[in-house]
Design a protein around this motif. Structure first.
Motif, mmCIF file in Angstrom:
data_model
loop_
_atom_site.group_PDB
_atom_site.id
_atom_site.type_symbol
_atom_site.label_atom_id
_atom_site.label_comp_id
_atom_site.label_asym_id
_atom_site.label_seq_id
_atom_site.Cartn_x
_atom_site.Cartn_y
_atom_site.Cartn_z
ATOM 1 N N ILE A 1 0.772 -1.206 0.124
ATOM 2 C CA ILE A 1 -0.151 -0.091 0.009
ATOM 3 C C ILE A 1 1.008 1.247 0.071
ATOM 4 C CG2 ILE A 1 -1.742 1.142 1.511
ATOM 5 C CD1 ILE A 1 -2.750 -1.381 2.329
ATOM 6 N N THR A 2 0.936 1.864 -1.108
ATOM 7 C CA THR A 2 2.033 2.758 -1.205
ATOM 8 C C THR A 2 1.348 4.256 -1.548
ATOM 9 O OG1 THR A 2 2.358 2.395 -3.632
ATOM 10 C CG2 THR A 2 3.683 1.145 -2.214
ATOM 11 N N SER A 3 -0.038 4.432 -1.939
ATOM 12 C CA SER A 3 -0.527 5.500 -2.283
ATOM 13 C C SER A 3 -0.536 6.603 -1.209
ATOM 14 C CB SER A 3 -2.012 5.063 -2.760
ATOM 15 O OG SER A 3 -2.686 4.421 -1.526
ATOM 16 N N ASN A 4 -1.114 6.454 -0.097
ATOM 17 C CA ASN A 4 -0.862 7.338 1.060
ATOM 18 C C ASN A 4 -1.181 6.824 2.236
ATOM 19 O OD1 ASN A 4 -3.850 7.805 1.730
ATOM 20 N ND2 ASN A 4 -3.951 8.047 -0.515
ATOM 21 N N VAL A 5 -0.786 7.592 3.543
ATOM 22 C CA VAL A 5 -0.980 7.420 4.601
ATOM 23 C C VAL A 5 -2.143 6.895 5.069
ATOM 24 C CG1 VAL A 5 -0.206 7.592 7.061
ATOM 25 C CG2 VAL A 5 1.348 8.533 5.241
ATOM 26 N N ARG A 6 -3.185 7.585 4.693
ATOM 27 C CA ARG A 6 -4.530 7.582 4.873
ATOM 28 C C ARG A 6 -5.000 5.928 4.888
ATOM 29 N NH1 ARG A 6 -6.815 12.904 2.658
ATOM 30 N NH2 ARG A 6 -5.829 14.310 4.110
ATOM 31 N N GLU A 7 -4.881 5.504 3.479
ATOM 32 C CA GLU A 7 -5.228 4.119 3.089
ATOM 33 C C GLU A 7 -4.345 2.898 3.952
ATOM 34 O OE1 GLU A 7 -4.891 3.522 -1.047
ATOM 35 O OE2 GLU A 7 -6.744 4.559 -1.540
ATOM 36 N N LEU A 8 -3.262 3.501 4.385
ATOM 37 C CA LEU A 8 -2.340 2.473 5.005
ATOM 38 C C LEU A 8 -2.843 2.329 6.380
ATOM 39 C CD1 LEU A 8 0.587 1.183 4.784
ATOM 40 C CD2 LEU A 8 1.628 3.156 5.645
ATOM 41 N N GLU A 9 -3.344 3.594 6.944
ATOM 42 C CA GLU A 9 -3.894 3.294 8.359
ATOM 43 C C GLU A 9 -5.188 2.628 8.514
ATOM 44 O OE1 GLU A 9 -3.850 7.179 10.080
ATOM 45 O OE2 GLU A 9 -1.550 7.131 10.681
ATOM 46 N N GLY A 10 -6.009 2.930 7.144
ATOM 47 C CA GLY A 10 -7.270 2.342 7.060
ATOM 48 C C GLY A 10 -7.019 0.898 6.886
ATOM 49 N N ALA A 11 -5.957 0.345 6.122
ATOM 50 C CA ALA A 11 -5.906 -1.290 6.149
ATOM 51 C C ALA A 11 -5.501 -1.739 7.358
ATOM 52 C CB ALA A 11 -4.699 -1.412 5.074
ATOM 53 N N LEU A 12 -4.560 -1.165 8.267
ATOM 54 C CA LEU A 12 -4.360 -1.712 9.523
ATOM 55 C C LEU A 12 -5.485 -1.845 10.518
ATOM 56 C CD1 LEU A 12 -2.066 -2.535 11.399
ATOM 57 C CD2 LEU A 12 -1.769 -0.040 12.260
ATOM 58 N N ASN A 13 -6.608 -0.662 10.265
ATOM 59 C CA ASN A 13 -7.844 -0.969 11.083
ATOM 60 C C ASN A 13 -8.391 -1.837 10.767
ATOM 61 O OD1 ASN A 13 -6.977 1.398 12.509
ATOM 62 N ND2 ASN A 13 -8.276 2.905 11.384
ATOM 63 N N ARG A 14 -8.726 -2.151 9.263
ATOM 64 C CA ARG A 14 -9.320 -3.324 8.847
ATOM 65 C C ARG A 14 -9.147 -4.469 9.505
ATOM 66 N NH1 ARG A 14 -10.658 -2.193 2.413
ATOM 67 N NH2 ARG A 14 -11.345 -4.332 2.514
ATOM 68 N N ILE A 15 -7.604 -4.820 9.495
ATOM 69 C CA ILE A 15 -7.001 -6.236 9.743
ATOM 70 C C ILE A 15 -7.345 -6.345 11.369
ATOM 71 C CG2 ILE A 15 -4.919 -7.252 9.848
ATOM 72 C CD1 ILE A 15 -3.792 -6.319 7.410
ATOM 73 N N SER A 16 -7.299 -5.251 11.978
ATOM 74 C CA SER A 16 -7.428 -5.251 13.474
ATOM 75 C C SER A 16 -8.825 -5.709 13.837
ATOM 76 C CB SER A 16 -7.004 -4.018 14.150
ATOM 77 O OG SER A 16 -7.335 -3.956 15.343
ATOM 78 N N ALA A 17 -9.765 -4.944 12.872
ATOM 79 C CA ALA A 17 -11.276 -5.373 13.268
ATOM 80 C C ALA A 17 -11.651 -6.709 12.814
ATOM 81 C CB ALA A 17 -11.936 -4.455 12.379
ATOM 82 N N TYR A 18 -10.878 -7.286 11.748
ATOM 83 C CA TYR A 18 -11.025 -8.665 10.989
ATOM 84 C C TYR A 18 -10.659 -9.680 12.343
ATOM 85 C CZ TYR A 18 -9.873 -13.033 8.964
ATOM 86 O OH TYR A 18 -9.776 -14.539 8.598
ATOM 87 N N ALA A 19 -9.500 -9.491 13.097
ATOM 88 C CA ALA A 19 -8.865 -10.393 13.932
ATOM 89 C C ALA A 19 -9.823 -10.345 15.361
ATOM 90 C CB ALA A 19 -7.531 -10.119 14.474
ATOM 91 N N SER A 20 -10.327 -9.013 15.609
ATOM 92 C CA SER A 20 -11.392 -8.953 16.604
ATOM 93 C C SER A 20 -12.552 -9.664 16.516
ATOM 94 C CB SER A 20 -11.379 -7.490 17.239
ATOM 95 O OG SER A 20 -12.165 -7.063 18.232
#
Length: 494
Positions: free
Chosen positions: A356-375
């Motif tokens: 994910i190289t486009s921008n920081v917002r998408e990067l942080e959004g991806a991290l939040n989605r993975i965290s929500a998936y695990a939870s």
């Protein structure tokens, strides 16, 4: 209301100063008309000093801008009218009293009797509330909105998450952060304006908010206003609609620090640009700090007047480049640590930083989605599961390369100016890199030939077709050139 003229008799000797002041106000209204009086002279109030022994009358206004305007446009007539009322008056001194502490003396019955009848039931210039002409206010005081209230009215809220401490620094943004911190910590104006520019989601807004927080904490007496260029435009349109442009000017030109985000929004909006231009000049003349952000450098802003572009480039222009792998990984690690995401392995963070190289917002959004998936699902996070959860985002990043990024990278590679990508220059040192950028835009984006041509200074689609064919021919006959193109392509795709 009976007309008041300059040949009317002066005040009675020993008459209270506040009574004389009410007659002065009535004469001012007659001399300059209701519009000018309500905009500039109505807020004037007697200061605590009143009439000093040396013959100086002391008045107060709520802002510096209003003081300067009254002094420049009305001071002579104001002194003349005072001398008609009181021959002892030598000068009129105007103070800035923004805290609402001005306490004029209590009005007497004579004051009520001598006030012009047109003011009956109108908002009092001292209290801002309707009062009866026959009533004696208990403590008439200049009610000025607290400066924090004015800030809240003009300024968009600052996000408490966006501070200098939470801003992760790397090679791509270290200049912008250092410049922002210098401006925020300096008690005087250092770079004016500070212009921050870069692509979407790279940290411009974060730095703007960080500057605002830092100044408010370090210099609480300074008035800081942060808003988008869009909101500035809407405020201006509202002022035009309600015929309140003088109040608009006074508000924006009396701030200590003005921060405008996404200046490119006012491109093509000539009236808003005109007003911002004059606001910019007024603040610079008063040595107030201006901070502006945009998606490209001042010289490359399309639809912005030349004089405005020139002024935006007066101070320090700081670029925020796209993030590299190390910075993206540092951002993810800091975010995971702050949010207590201990269940996300290091290899998953590295996978996200690479893909994910486009921008920081998408990067942080991806991290939040993975965290929500695990939870929510209760399964461990792996690279494979991350690929499944983020497949739409990963596909988008695989193909998302913008024409602007291609132009910037090619311009840097061939050591030419970014503006040359749009210029009419045909020198080979400029034309060949421009053709390379057109070729890569055709290969790496889904844009049509006419769209690509428009991004290169409004060129025709046949020019793009010629550039693509030319580069393909050169690739076949020049191995070194072909390797150069492949290197640029790999950099853009990574």
């Amino acid at each position: 209301m009976s007309e008041l003229s300059d040949n009317q008799p002066a005040g009675i000797p020993g008459e209270p100063l506040d009574v004389q002041w009410q007659r002065v106000r009535a004469r001012l209204r007659v001399s300059f008309g209701d519009a000018a009086f309500n905009s500039w002279l109505k807020p004037l109030a007697l200061a605590d000093e009143g009439l000093a022994k040396d013959g100086d009358v002391h008045l107060a206004v709520p802002t510096r801008f209003m003081r300067d305007w009254v002094a420049n446009h009305y001071s002579e007539r104001l002194r003349e009218i005072w001398r008609l009322e009181n021959a002892d008056v030598r000068r009129v001194i105007i103070h800035v009293r923004p805290t609402g502490a001005t306490q004029p003396p209590q009005a007497s019955k004579a004051m009520a009797a001598s006030a012009p009848s047109a003011d009956h039931g109108a908002p009092s210039p001292l209290t801002g509330r309707p009062v009866s002409i026959n009533a004696t206010p208990a403590r008439p005081a200049l009610q000025v909105r607290d400066m924090d209230d004015v800030e809240r009215e003009l300024s968009a809220p600052l996000d408490p998450r966006f501070t200098f401490d939470s801003f992760i620094t790397g090679k791509s943004n270290e200049l912008a952060r250092a410049a922002a911190l210098r401006v925020a910590e300096s008690p005087t104006v250092t770079y004016n304006p500070l212009f921050l520019y870069g692509g979407v989601g790279l940290g411009k807004t974060h730095l703007m908010h960080a500057i605002g927080w830092h100044i408010r904490q370090r210099f609480p007496e300074r008035r800081v206003v942060y808003l988008s260029a869009e909101k500035f435009m809407y405020q201006f349109i509202r002022a035009l609609r309600f015929k309140d442009t003088m109040a608009f000017k006074e508000q924006f030109r009396s701030v200590d620090v003005l921060m405008i985000d996404d200046i490119q929004f006012i491109a093509g909006k000539e009236s808003t640009q005109e007003e911002f231009f004059h606001t910019f000049n007024a603040l610079c003349d008063q040595n107030r700090q201006i901070i502006v952000s945009g998606d490209r450098s001042p010289s490359d802003l399309e639809g912005i007047e030349e004089r405005m572009r020139s002024r935006l480039g007066w101070g320090l222009v700081a670029d925020i480049h796209p993030t590299d792998f190390e910075l993206r990984l540092s951002i993810l690690q800091a975010k995971a640590e702050k949010n207590g995401l201990t269940n996300i392995p290091q290899d998953v963070l590295e996978f996200l930083a690479r893909r994910i190289t486009s921008n920081v917002r998408e990067l942080e959004g991806a991290l939040n989605r993975i965290s929500a998936y695990a939870s929510l699902v209760g399964k461990p996070v792996t690279v494979t599961s991350a690929q499944e959860v983020l497949q739409d985002l990963l596909r988008a990043n695989d193909r998302k390369v913008t024409i602007e990024e291609i132009q910037k990278r090619v311009a840097e590679h061939y050591s030419i100016r970014f503006a040359d990508m749009h210029s009419p220059r045909r020198a080979r040192a400029v034309a060949r890199p421009r053709q390379v950028a057109m070729y890569l835009a055709k290969q790496l984006t889904s844009r049509s030939l006419p769209e690509i041509g428009r991004k290169f200074g409004g060129r025709d689609h046949t020019t793009v077709m010629h550039a693509v064919r030319k580069i393909e021919e050169l690739r076949e006959i020049d191995a070194a050139f072909a390797e150069d193109i492949d290197l640029l392509r790999r950099k853009l795709e990574s």
